[in-house]
Write a protein that holds these residues in place. Structure first.
Motif, PDB file in Angstrom:
ATOM      1  N   SER A 238       1.106  -1.523   0.128  1.00  0.00           N
ATOM      2  CA  SER A 238       0.070   0.149   0.084  1.00  0.00           C
ATOM      3  C   SER A 238       0.842   1.486   0.102  1.00  0.00           C
ATOM      4  CB  SER A 238      -0.884  -0.143   0.788  1.00  0.00           C
ATOM      5  OG  SER A 238      -1.641   1.779   0.809  1.00  0.00           O
ATOM      6  N   ALA A 239       1.975   1.229   1.070  1.00  0.00           N
ATOM      7  CA  ALA A 239       2.649   2.213   1.003  1.00  0.00           C
ATOM      8  C   ALA A 239       3.402   3.028  -0.255  1.00  0.00           C
ATOM      9  CB  ALA A 239       3.993   2.769   1.762  1.00  0.00           C
ATOM     10  N   VAL A 240       4.438   1.708  -0.830  1.00  0.00           N
ATOM     11  CA  VAL A 240       4.296   1.588  -2.369  1.00  0.00           C
ATOM     12  C   VAL A 240       3.826   2.436  -3.452  1.00  0.00           C
ATOM     13  CG1 VAL A 240       5.852   0.494  -4.184  1.00  0.00           C
ATOM     14  CG2 VAL A 240       6.115   0.234  -1.948  1.00  0.00           C
ATOM     15  N   ALA A 241       2.488   1.980  -3.304  1.00  0.00           N
ATOM     16  CA  ALA A 241       1.492   2.161  -4.532  1.00  0.00           C
ATOM     17  C   ALA A 241       1.387   4.035  -5.156  1.00  0.00           C
ATOM     18  CB  ALA A 241       0.638   1.303  -4.344  1.00  0.00           C
ATOM     19  N   ASP A 242       0.843   4.022  -2.952  1.00  0.00           N
ATOM     20  CA  ASP A 242       0.851   5.559  -2.455  1.00  0.00           C
ATOM     21  C   ASP A 242       1.895   6.614  -3.616  1.00  0.00           C
ATOM     22  OD1 ASP A 242      -0.485   7.373  -1.388  1.00  0.00           O
ATOM     23  OD2 ASP A 242       0.801   7.538   0.847  1.00  0.00           O
ATOM     24  N   ARG A 243       2.899   6.167  -2.676  1.00  0.00           N
ATOM     25  CA  ARG A 243       4.144   6.914  -3.333  1.00  0.00           C
ATOM     26  C   ARG A 243       4.094   7.236  -4.807  1.00  0.00           C
ATOM     27  NH1 ARG A 243       6.212   9.271   0.038  1.00  0.00           N
ATOM     28  NH2 ARG A 243       7.711   8.632   1.529  1.00  0.00           N
ATOM     29  N   LYS A 244       4.048   5.943  -5.293  1.00  0.00           N
ATOM     30  CA  LYS A 244       3.933   5.834  -6.832  1.00  0.00           C
ATOM     31  C   LYS A 244       2.737   6.923  -7.342  1.00  0.00           C
ATOM     32  CE  LYS A 244       5.195   1.429  -8.181  1.00  0.00           C
ATOM     33  NZ  LYS A 244       5.061  -0.141  -8.806  1.00  0.00           N
ATOM     34  N   GLY A 245       1.951   7.061  -6.761  1.00  0.00           N
ATOM     35  CA  GLY A 245       0.627   8.072  -6.558  1.00  0.00           C
ATOM     36  C   GLY A 245       0.347   9.033  -7.004  1.00  0.00           C
ATOM     37  N   ASP A 246       1.565   9.803  -5.734  1.00  0.00           N
ATOM     38  CA  ASP A 246       2.239  10.876  -5.553  1.00  0.00           C
ATOM     39  C   ASP A 246       3.944  11.817  -6.255  1.00  0.00           C
ATOM     40  OD1 ASP A 246       1.085  11.224  -3.374  1.00  0.00           O
ATOM     41  OD2 ASP A 246       2.643  10.247  -2.612  1.00  0.00           O
ATOM     42  N   ILE A 247       3.896  10.485  -7.265  1.00  0.00           N
ATOM     43  CA  ILE A 247       5.040  11.074  -8.374  1.00  0.00           C
ATOM     44  C   ILE A 247       4.051  10.506  -9.412  1.00  0.00           C
ATOM     45  CG2 ILE A 247       6.625   9.808 -10.344  1.00  0.00           C
ATOM     46  CD1 ILE A 247       7.814   8.162  -7.057  1.00  0.00           C
TER      47      ILE A 247
ATOM     48  N   ALA B 298      -2.086   8.453 -12.067  1.00  0.00           N
ATOM     49  CA  ALA B 298      -1.792   8.190 -10.663  1.00  0.00           C
ATOM     50  C   ALA B 298      -3.540   7.140  -9.880  1.00  0.00           C
ATOM     51  CB  ALA B 298      -2.255   9.699 -10.024  1.00  0.00           C
ATOM     52  N   ARG B 299      -4.033   7.908 -10.397  1.00  0.00           N
ATOM     53  CA  ARG B 299      -5.782   6.672  -9.672  1.00  0.00           C
ATOM     54  C   ARG B 299      -5.306   5.648  -9.443  1.00  0.00           C
ATOM     55  NH1 ARG B 299      -8.751  10.294 -14.093  1.00  0.00           N
ATOM     56  NH2 ARG B 299      -9.757  12.388 -13.183  1.00  0.00           N
ATOM     57  N   THR B 300      -5.094   4.913 -11.009  1.00  0.00           N
ATOM     58  CA  THR B 300      -4.660   3.682 -10.799  1.00  0.00           C
ATOM     59  C   THR B 300      -3.628   3.170  -9.539  1.00  0.00           C
ATOM     60  OG1 THR B 300      -5.236   3.724 -12.459  1.00  0.00           O
ATOM     61  CG2 THR B 300      -4.229   1.257 -11.622  1.00  0.00           C
ATOM     62  N   ALA B 301      -2.788   3.831  -9.082  1.00  0.00           N
ATOM     63  CA  ALA B 301      -2.018   3.279  -8.348  1.00  0.00           C
ATOM     64  C   ALA B 301      -2.542   3.753  -6.476  1.00  0.00           C
ATOM     65  CB  ALA B 301      -0.458   5.026  -8.053  1.00  0.00           C
ATOM     66  N   TYR B 302      -3.492   4.864  -6.516  1.00  0.00           N
ATOM     67  CA  TYR B 302      -4.416   5.200  -5.103  1.00  0.00           C
ATOM     68  C   TYR B 302      -5.141   4.729  -4.799  1.00  0.00           C
ATOM     69  CZ  TYR B 302      -1.491  10.082  -4.663  1.00  0.00           C
ATOM     70  OH  TYR B 302      -1.095  10.938  -4.871  1.00  0.00           O
ATOM     71  N   GLN B 303      -5.442   3.880  -5.939  1.00  0.00           N
ATOM     72  CA  GLN B 303      -6.909   3.109  -6.040  1.00  0.00           C
ATOM     73  C   GLN B 303      -6.221   1.413  -5.274  1.00  0.00           C
ATOM     74  OE1 GLN B 303     -10.474   3.072  -5.861  1.00  0.00           O
ATOM     75  NE2 GLN B 303     -10.185   0.919  -4.349  1.00  0.00           N
ATOM     76  N   LEU B 304      -5.061   1.183  -6.323  1.00  0.00           N
ATOM     77  CA  LEU B 304      -4.116   0.248  -5.421  1.00  0.00           C
ATOM     78  C   LEU B 304      -3.993   0.303  -4.056  1.00  0.00           C
ATOM     79  CD1 LEU B 304      -3.360  -2.790  -5.776  1.00  0.00           C
ATOM     80  CD2 LEU B 304      -1.400  -1.428  -7.336  1.00  0.00           C
ATOM     81  N   ALA B 305      -3.206   1.629  -3.514  1.00  0.00           N
ATOM     82  CA  ALA B 305      -2.494   1.997  -2.314  1.00  0.00           C
ATOM     83  C   ALA B 305      -4.712   1.350  -1.044  1.00  0.00           C
ATOM     84  CB  ALA B 305      -2.300   3.474  -1.915  1.00  0.00           C
ATOM     85  N   ILE B 306      -5.090   1.876  -1.190  1.00  0.00           N
ATOM     86  CA  ILE B 306      -6.307   1.796  -1.007  1.00  0.00           C
ATOM     87  C   ILE B 306      -6.927  -0.076  -0.656  1.00  0.00           C
ATOM     88  CG2 ILE B 306      -8.350   1.863  -0.873  1.00  0.00           C
ATOM     89  CD1 ILE B 306      -8.421   4.857  -1.869  1.00  0.00           C
ATOM     90  N   ASP B 307      -7.242  -0.768  -1.597  1.00  0.00           N
ATOM     91  CA  ASP B 307      -7.199  -1.956  -2.250  1.00  0.00           C
ATOM     92  C   ASP B 307      -6.653  -2.890  -0.308  1.00  0.00           C
ATOM     93  OD1 ASP B 307      -9.273  -1.516  -3.793  1.00  0.00           O
ATOM     94  OD2 ASP B 307      -7.728  -1.894  -5.621  1.00  0.00           O
TER      95      ASP B 307
END
Length: 220
Positions: free
Chosen positions: A160-169, A179-188
């Motif tokens: 989750s933390a990795v996906a969240d960081r990717k979303g920020d980038i 970004a949407r995909t990365a944040y959604q993955l972080a939530i999932d």
């Protein structure tokens, strides 16, 4: 002491057997005892190493409290050079990186995180170092380098933390769909007890909410 004929034969057989196998048994015993002694000595050595490393770690914590950056760097360098095999080395490096980041010394922070990435003992510490290093590279607008750091495998608990960081980038790169995909993955990948879950949801909502289903599946 006199031996009868049968005892004499047994004694001669024993002597012949020992002559043939005695050296092998002796050397085997020596090797076994040496291994045991080395193992015991190694255990004592590790305890001693950890004890000495802990003193340096405490010294570094005090230096951080006193805002003595010179002593902080000296202490963490000593731990890395002398006790790299202990947990204190990666702990000290992570703490030194945090201290340097808060002092706006990004060069030192990156150096400490890279040390953990290369020399850390556990996958968890090495992965945390990568995530934090990617955050610094994000601040420096080195987006491609940040994403490169986050490539490869990570422990499941940090997905989750990795996906969240990717979303920020991706947000910084104006890549909204990614970004949407990365944040959604972080939530999932997060749990309801994750304190950062709500923040990730807010970031996702801020860029338009959940991505299309196809985009989510392609990001997993």
């Amino acid at each position: 002491m006199a031996y009868d004929h049968e005892e004499q034969e047994q004694l001669e057989s024993l002597k012949a057997w020992w002559k043939q196998y005695g050296n092998l048994i002796t050397w085997t015993l020596i090797i076994v005892l040496s291994i045991f002694s080395a193992w015991k000595a190694w255990g004592i050595y590790q305890v001693k190493q950890a004890g000495q490393a802990s003193l340096l770690y405490e010294e570094m914590q005090k230096a951080i409290h006193d805002k003595d950056q010179v002593k902080v760097l000296r202490a963490v360098t000593d731990v890395q050079d002398k006790f790299a095999g202990t947990d204190y080395a990666q702990m000290a490096s992570m703490l030194a990186a945090k201290n340097a980041f808060e002092a706006n010394d990004l060069k030192t922070a990156k150096t400490q995180l890279m040390w953990v990435q290369e020399h850390g003992k556990t996958a968890e510490f090495k992965s945390l170092a990568k995530i934090r290093l990617a955050g610094i590279l994000l601040d420096e607008k080195s987006y491609d380098d940040a994403l490169k750091v986050l490539s490869g495998d990570f422990p499941a608990e940090l997905a989750s933390a990795v996906a969240d960081r990717k979303g920020d980038i991706f947000v910084a790169q104006n890549k909204t769909d990614e970004a949407r995909t990365a944040y959604q993955l972080a939530i999932d990948k997060s749990t309801d007890k994750n304190p950062g879950r709500q923040l990730i949801q807010l970031k996702l909502d801020a860029i338009g909410g959940s991505p299309a289903k196809v985009a989510i599946e392609s990001g997993k």
